[in-house]
Every structure is written in structure tokens, then in C-alpha cells.
Design an enzyme around this catalytic site. Structure first.
Site, short mmCIF file in Angstrom:
data_model
loop_
_atom_site.label_atom_id
_atom_site.label_comp_id
_atom_site.label_asym_id
_atom_site.label_seq_id
_atom_site.Cartn_x
_atom_site.Cartn_y
_atom_site.Cartn_z
N TYR A 135 51.19 -22.60 -21.35
CA TYR A 135 52.47 -23.07 -20.46
C TYR A 135 53.52 -22.63 -21.26
O TYR A 135 54.56 -22.70 -20.60
CB TYR A 135 52.23 -24.42 -20.07
CG TYR A 135 51.26 -24.61 -18.95
CD1 TYR A 135 50.20 -23.78 -18.57
CD2 TYR A 135 51.20 -25.87 -18.24
CE1 TYR A 135 49.29 -24.18 -17.54
CE2 TYR A 135 50.20 -26.10 -17.47
CZ TYR A 135 49.44 -25.12 -17.03
OH TYR A 135 48.40 -25.55 -16.03
N ASP A 217 34.24 -25.15 -18.01
CA ASP A 217 33.76 -24.84 -16.64
C ASP A 217 32.52 -26.18 -16.42
O ASP A 217 32.39 -26.52 -15.35
CB ASP A 217 33.28 -23.70 -16.64
CG ASP A 217 32.39 -23.01 -17.74
OD1 ASP A 217 32.38 -23.63 -19.02
OD2 ASP A 217 31.90 -22.22 -17.92
N ASP A 241 45.66 -29.91 -17.13
CA ASP A 241 46.32 -30.11 -15.78
C ASP A 241 45.36 -29.89 -14.73
O ASP A 241 45.31 -30.80 -13.78
CB ASP A 241 47.12 -28.73 -15.86
CG ASP A 241 48.23 -28.75 -14.66
OD1 ASP A 241 48.16 -29.61 -13.81
OD2 ASP A 241 48.71 -27.72 -14.56
#
Ligand code: NAD
Length: 350
Positions: A135, A217, A241
Site C-alpha cells: 500500500y 489463502d 485489510d
């Protein structure tokens, strides 16, 4: 106690008003001052994080934020988007640790889309790194390469950035069930191989806390399959996030979930986990409890006042037990109330 209050956009001002009433009712010595952040700041000054707000935020011990953003500003140039204000304040104040509890209150067990037997009693703390990762990584951008548009971002972490967030997670686990699950994608991303190595090293400083590792995952799957296996989950900015939103939805009630973002000295920014909910803004129906519970986190983490924090949290439990519900958590047989009425009930319960 110096508190900077940033109501923000959408439902922000409505829910902040209730949280401020709760703070005032505690009768603690405090100074509160309001400032602009987000879309309202862009409208007033052209800057989502104006200098006047920066001054106030830097001088405060804690910041209480509603939410920022809304469709009105979605097509603004990037530097005039409300989210820029949020990233800016987090970065400027060095708020590297985001703590998001996902708790399912027994009274709200039916609000989850998962079966009650899978989620009942859920109590997870997600610790997300907030100031690094893809980010913020440079270089980034969209440019022309070989006659076509090319988009790119850069994921990076230093080992000290990883170590300090891992320590926050281990310290938090010591006050809970002493289990930390560190989430990465080490099978594909070198940056997160480093994450795993540093997590393992840091784990040796905490022999009393059980450390496990999980690929992101799999973590996404396990959160819906068997969420109660987790106590504290710690991960980087981008994975955090996504996983923290997923975890919050396990509770079925985003209007209930607080969050804290801390620096190295427990100065913190406290805000609900949800956004500015433009679809219900101005209607007086938003759930103020996530923001009120953020006040409890502020009392606990920045002001180390566990008694006051519990007083607020117990009042919230009490109003739920009384059957009061805002629209987002309403079920048949309960009493539907608006934002102000919910605030009134919490004050009465306190
Ligand atoms: P949102 O969280 O604002 O809303 C999602 C849904 O949940 C909506 O239906 C909304 O009505 C409902 N909801 C949210 N909070 C509620 C509450 N307290 N009481 C009752 N219902 C509630 O997410 P979104 O719609 O994806 O985003 C709306 C805006 O908020 C966007 O501009 C986004 O960028 C911004 N946003 C800001 C933050 C922040 O300030 N930290 C976080 C997320 C999104």
C-alpha cells in the site's frame, strides 16, 4: 487526556456524537477538540488532511474518528480523495498496529451468515500492519510500456517493521489465550518469506505463546470453516485489510466492531471498522455501538483505564440484553431504535 475528534463523512458525525456523549458521561478530566478529515476536509480546504487537523492530531494523546469517504469524492484526483487523508494520518502518526477484534455477542448469534454452532462465542483479534507493504511501497504507478498501459506496485517490509508488529500480536496474545497465527504467502512472495522467518525468530522471545503459520489463502478458508481455532491473527497490511473485513463479517454486524491503530507509545487512533455508509447517512439509523466500543478501546490502550473501558463495554452488553437493536442488527421480537436512542440507552446503562 487530549482527544482529537474527527467526525468525517457520511454517518461519521451521527455516530461520533453518541461516542462523545459517552466519553463526557465518564466524567474524566479531558479536552476534546474537533477537526476535519476526509471528504468534508476536501470540500472546506481542498486537502483531505489539512494542516490544522495535522496540528491537532499531532498534539493529541488519542484520536477518535467516525469514517471518511463517499460517492461525492470518488472521481476526485487521487490526492483529493478522502482515503488519502486516512492513509496520511496513519503514516504521519506512525500508527503501525491495527487491532481489530471480531467478537460475536451471544445475543447477536443469529446475525452471522454462518451456523451458530460454528461461530457462537467467537472472539478473534486481528493484528494488521498498517504503514508498510504494497500500500505504501515505491515504485508504483501506471505508465506506458511497449505501447500499452502498465500498472505496478511494490511489496516490501524491513525486518524491524515485521518484528514490531509481531511483538504487538504476542503481547496481546499474552492477555488472551496465548495463541498467535501469523499469516503470509511465503510459497510465492519473498517478502513474506522474510515475514515468516522474522515471525519464527520473534516467537522464540515468547515461549509461553503458541505460534503457528498459515498461508493467506488457507487463512481465508479457515476463517469461514472453523473460525474459533484462532485467538490472535497477525499479518501484513494488504492481507490484513482483507482478512479483517472477512473476520468482521463472521459476526454479521459490522456496526458492532471497533478498531484501534497504535504507535509505539500507545498513542492511538480509534474508529469503527465500518465505512461512512452513505446509503444511510443523515437518516439517524446508523449503529453507534462500534464507535462507542472504540471509545472503550481508547480508554484501555491509550489511557490504561480498564475500569472505564469495562464500564462502557458492560453498558453495551446491557442494551443488547435489553433487546435494543439498530436496523443493521435487528431481528423480529426486538425493539428497533435509531442512533440517538441507542446512545441514550448506553448512557442510561452506564
Ligand atoms: P460501509 O461500511 O460504509 O457500508 C457497508 C454497508 O454496511 C452499508 O450497507 C452500510 O449502510 C452498512 N453499515 C456500515 N456501518 C453501519 C452502521 N454503523 N450502522 C448501520 N449500518 C452500517 O462500506 P462501503 O459502502 O464499502 O463504503 C462506503 C464509503 O466508506 C466509501 O467511500 C469507502 O471508501 C468508505 N470507507 C471508509 C472507511 C474508513 O473511514 N475507515 C472504511 C471503509 C470504507
Amino acid at each position: 487526556m487530549k482527544i482529537c475528534v474527527l467526525p468525517g463523512d457520511g454517518i461519521g458525525p451521527e455516530i461520533i456524537a453518541e461516542a462523545v456523549r459517552v466519553l463526557q458521561a465518564l466524567d474524566l478530566k479531558m479536552e476534546m477538540e474537533e477537526a476535519l478529515l476526509g471528504g468534508c476536509a476536501v470540500d472546506a480546504t481542498g486537502d483531505p488532511y489539512p494542516v490544522a487537523t495535522q496540528k491537532l492530531a499531532l498534539a493529541a494523546d488519542a484520536i477518535l474518528l467516525g469514517a471518511v469517504g463517499g460517492p461525492k469524492w470518488d472521481s476526485n484526483p487521487r490526492e483529493q480523495r478522502p482515503e488519502r487523508g486516512l492513509l496520511g494520518i496513519r503514516k504521519q502518526l506512525g500508527l503501525f498496529a491495527n487491532l481489530r477484534p471480531a467478537i460475536l455477542y451471544p445475543e447477536l448469534a443469529n446475525a452471522s451468515s454462518l451456523k451458530p454452532e460454528v461461530v457462537a462465542g467467537l472472539d478473534i483479534l486481528i493484528v494488521r500492519e498498517l504503514t508498510g507493504d504494497i500500500y505504501f511501497g515505491q515504485p508504483r504507478g501506471i505508465e506506458m510500456r511497449n505501447g500499452e498501459r502498465f500498472g505496478f506496485n511494490t511489496m516490501h517490509y524491513t525486518e524491524s517493521e515485521i518484528r514490531r508488529i509481531l511483538r504487538v500480536a504476542f503481547d496481546a496474545a499474552r492477555k488472551r489465550n496465548r495463541k498467535v497465527c501469523s499469516v503470509d504467502k511465503m510459497n510465492v512472495l519473498e517478502c513474506t518469506q522474510l515475514w515468516r522467518d522474522v515471525a519464527t525468530e520473534t516467537g522464540r522471545e515468547y515461549p509461553d505463546v503458541e505460534l503457528s503459520h498459515m498461508l493467506v489463502d488457507n487463512a481465508a478458508m479457515q476463517l469461514v470453516k472453523n473460525p474459533r481455532q484462532f485467538d490472535v491473527m497477525v499479518t501484513g497490511n494488504m492481507f490484513g485489510d482483507i482478512l479483517s473485513d472477512e473476520a468482521s463479517m463472521l459476526t454479521g454486524s459490522i456496526g458492532m466492531l471497533p478498531s484501534a491503530s497504535l504507535d509505539a507509545n500507545n498513542k492511538g487512533l480509534y474508529e469503527p471498522s465500518h465505512g461512512s455508509a452513505p446509503d444511510i447517512a443523515g437518516k439517524g439509523v446508523a449503529n453507534p455501538l462500534a464507535t462507542i466500543l472504540s471509545v472503550a478501546m481508547m480508554l484501555r490502550y491509550t489511557f490504561a483505564n480498564e475500569v472505564a473501558a469495562r464500564r462502557v463495554e458492560d453498558a453495551v452488553k446491557k442494551v443488547l440484553a435489553q433487546g435494543l437493536r439498530t436496523g443493521d442488527i435487528y431481528e423480529a421480537g426486538m425493539k428497533k431504535v435509531g442512533t440517538r436512542e441507542m446512545g441514550d440507552a448506553v448512557l442510561a446503562a452506564m
